[in-house]
Design an enzyme around this catalytic site. Sequence first.
Site, PDB file in Angstrom:
ATOM      1  N   THR A  73     -83.897  22.481  46.391  1.00  0.00           N
ATOM      2  CA  THR A  73     -82.904  23.175  45.557  1.00  0.00           C
ATOM      3  C   THR A  73     -82.685  24.583  46.108  1.00  0.00           C
ATOM      4  O   THR A  73     -83.608  25.196  46.666  1.00  0.00           O
ATOM      5  CB  THR A  73     -83.354  23.265  44.075  1.00  0.00           C
ATOM      6  N   GLY A  75     -81.558  32.237  51.941  1.00  0.00           N
ATOM      7  CA  GLY A  75     -82.945  32.704  51.894  1.00  0.00           C
ATOM      8  C   GLY A  75     -83.990  31.672  52.288  1.00  0.00           C
ATOM      9  O   GLY A  75     -83.868  30.967  53.302  1.00  0.00           O
ATOM     10  N   TYR A 118     -87.547  37.017  34.836  1.00  0.00           N
ATOM     11  CA  TYR A 118     -87.792  36.362  36.127  1.00  0.00           C
ATOM     12  C   TYR A 118     -89.285  36.094  36.315  1.00  0.00           C
ATOM     13  O   TYR A 118     -89.694  34.990  36.678  1.00  0.00           O
ATOM     14  CB  TYR A 118     -87.255  37.242  37.270  1.00  0.00           C
TER      15      TYR A 118
HETATM   16  P1  NDP Z   1     -82.026  33.654  47.379  1.00  0.00           P
HETATM   17  O1  NDP Z   1     -81.263  34.369  46.341  1.00  0.00           O
HETATM   18  O2  NDP Z   1     -81.725  33.935  48.812  1.00  0.00           O
HETATM   19  O3  NDP Z   1     -81.913  32.085  47.163  1.00  0.00           O
HETATM   20  C1  NDP Z   1     -81.885  31.530  45.888  1.00  0.00           C
HETATM   21  C2  NDP Z   1     -81.167  30.210  45.929  1.00  0.00           C
HETATM   22  O4  NDP Z   1     -81.106  29.683  44.593  1.00  0.00           O
HETATM   23  C3  NDP Z   1     -79.733  30.320  46.423  1.00  0.00           C
HETATM   24  O5  NDP Z   1     -79.483  29.210  47.253  1.00  0.00           O
HETATM   25  C4  NDP Z   1     -78.925  30.216  45.144  1.00  0.00           C
HETATM   26  O6  NDP Z   1     -77.638  29.663  45.304  1.00  0.00           O
HETATM   27  C5  NDP Z   1     -79.804  29.255  44.352  1.00  0.00           C
HETATM   28  N1  NDP Z   1     -79.448  29.240  42.933  1.00  0.00           N
HETATM   29  C6  NDP Z   1     -79.393  30.265  42.059  1.00  0.00           C
HETATM   30  N2  NDP Z   1     -78.965  29.833  40.858  1.00  0.00           N
HETATM   31  C7  NDP Z   1     -78.752  28.496  40.970  1.00  0.00           C
HETATM   32  C8  NDP Z   1     -78.288  27.496  40.091  1.00  0.00           C
HETATM   33  N3  NDP Z   1     -77.908  27.764  38.837  1.00  0.00           N
HETATM   34  N4  NDP Z   1     -78.189  26.228  40.548  1.00  0.00           N
HETATM   35  C9  NDP Z   1     -78.518  25.924  41.817  1.00  0.00           C
HETATM   36  N5  NDP Z   1     -78.966  26.836  42.701  1.00  0.00           N
HETATM   37  C10 NDP Z   1     -79.060  28.112  42.282  1.00  0.00           C
HETATM   38  O7  NDP Z   1     -83.556  33.971  47.054  1.00  0.00           O
HETATM   39  P2  NDP Z   1     -84.937  33.565  47.794  1.00  0.00           P
HETATM   40  O8  NDP Z   1     -84.674  32.694  48.947  1.00  0.00           O
HETATM   41  O9  NDP Z   1     -85.703  34.811  47.976  1.00  0.00           O
HETATM   42  O10 NDP Z   1     -85.666  32.740  46.629  1.00  0.00           O
HETATM   43  C11 NDP Z   1     -86.101  31.419  46.805  1.00  0.00           C
HETATM   44  C12 NDP Z   1     -87.397  31.216  46.037  1.00  0.00           C
HETATM   45  O11 NDP Z   1     -88.422  32.042  46.570  1.00  0.00           O
HETATM   46  C13 NDP Z   1     -87.324  31.547  44.557  1.00  0.00           C
HETATM   47  O12 NDP Z   1     -88.014  30.552  43.823  1.00  0.00           O
HETATM   48  C14 NDP Z   1     -88.037  32.873  44.450  1.00  0.00           C
HETATM   49  O13 NDP Z   1     -88.602  33.071  43.171  1.00  0.00           O
HETATM   50  C15 NDP Z   1     -89.097  32.682  45.499  1.00  0.00           C
HETATM   51  N6  NDP Z   1     -89.736  33.894  46.006  1.00  0.00           N
HETATM   52  C16 NDP Z   1     -89.008  34.831  46.696  1.00  0.00           C
HETATM   53  C17 NDP Z   1     -89.645  35.967  47.178  1.00  0.00           C
HETATM   54  C18 NDP Z   1     -88.911  37.019  47.919  1.00  0.00           C
HETATM   55  O14 NDP Z   1     -89.529  38.008  48.259  1.00  0.00           O
HETATM   56  N7  NDP Z   1     -87.624  36.866  48.213  1.00  0.00           N
HETATM   57  C19 NDP Z   1     -91.092  36.172  46.961  1.00  0.00           C
HETATM   58  C20 NDP Z   1     -91.734  35.115  46.249  1.00  0.00           C
HETATM   59  C21 NDP Z   1     -91.069  34.022  45.803  1.00  0.00           C
HETATM   60  P3  NDP Z   1     -76.382  30.554  45.856  1.00  0.00           P
HETATM   61  O15 NDP Z   1     -76.557  30.594  47.341  1.00  0.00           O
HETATM   62  O16 NDP Z   1     -75.216  29.720  45.419  1.00  0.00           O
HETATM   63  O17 NDP Z   1     -76.466  31.869  45.204  1.00  0.00           O
END
Ligand code: NDP
Length: 315
Positions: free
Chosen positions: A8, A13, A190
């Site tokens: 998902t 990212g 969050y």
């Molecule tokens: P991004 O914002 O780059 O990626 C998040 C993704 O989630 C995007 O593809 C976004 O879609 C998607 N998304 C958001 N809302 C929805 C929805 N309603 N339905 C379907 N998809 C959705 O963030 P990250 O890559 O950083 O985050 C990925 C994971 O890593 C998360 O679980 C986060 O909690 C975790 N994480 C991140 C850290 C960090 O430092 N960045 C540290 C620890 C954990 P769209 O592209 O359309 O916006």
Amino acid sequence: RQFNVVVTGASSGLGLATAKALAELGNWHVIMACRNFLKAEKAAKSVGIPKENYTVMHLDLASLESVRQFVDNFRRSGRPLDVLVCNAAIYQPTAKEPSFTAEGFELSVGTNHLGHFLLARLLLDDLKQSDYPMKRLIIVGSITGNTNTLAGNVPPKANLGDLRGLAGGLNGVGSSPMIDGGEFDGAKAYKDSKVCNMLTMQEFHQRYHEETGITFASLYPGCIATTGLFREHVPLFRLLFPPFQKYITKGYVSEEEAGKRLAQVVSDPGLEKSGVYWSWNKNSSSFENQLSKEASDTEKARKLWDISEKLVGLA
Ligand code: NDP
């Protein structure tokens, strides 16, 4: 055969980097479950994922109807499901007011936890049917939900309390939009959702590991300070956060490296143990990390499961 993994939020990212890392292993087909079809297609092309290694399928986790449709569409594709990765998330640290999912749940917990909860519950049956010997269900966690770490102690801290807001429907009308029943705070929502992710993984392990042989795991991939997750933060934060993580906390990890870590949790035979929250040390070796008191509270995990079942219409 090719193995199938649903990821998902693979349009940016960590999810995108993971899709790329898995495609590079050669024997994986990544179903990119994304809310923005076009963005996901472009993203896959931009990082050079070969056509035969991915399919984009629509999924909006902020709508339970969309989650059910995704499951139907996936089943109609005829592909077996070998691994599910619940990765997508939203983070609204500067929001003054709550926003809500289609069913009226506060958006961060509604998307990050409840949408994934329904998805994982429904797809458990598909995982059970796979003949792949290393089938896994992975839910991405975070250090920010771990109050036993330095980063997890930056206020506002995660705290689910007695789950009264969640039990009340998290709708901000008759009940609070926060799980603990308090005032809305986007950053806390969050962090709370990430604690829910880690509790859910453990409850899955408790209920289904022995019976199904499925490996349930969570992980903290490191601080990927450059992803879209921080898109709603104030500009100065976005400017200073990556160098701060690189040079001061030294918790920084590139998207590429984080993607390799998650791909390892998906595919490495060495990471077969179930019920584990994986982290990586400075040399990028994986280890079984400890969860905070709240994130490993078995009573809370059970209660969270029961309330979540009701909210998503499974009970
Ligand atoms: P991004 O914002 O780059 O990626 C998040 C993704 O989630 C995007 O593809 C976004 O879609 C998607 N998304 C958001 N809302 C929805 C929805 N309603 N339905 C379907 N998809 C959705 O963030 P990250 O890559 O950083 O985050 C990925 C994971 O890593 C998360 O679980 C986060 O909690 C975790 N994480 C991140 C850290 C960090 O430092 N960045 C540290 C620890 C954990 P769209 O592209 O359309 O916006």
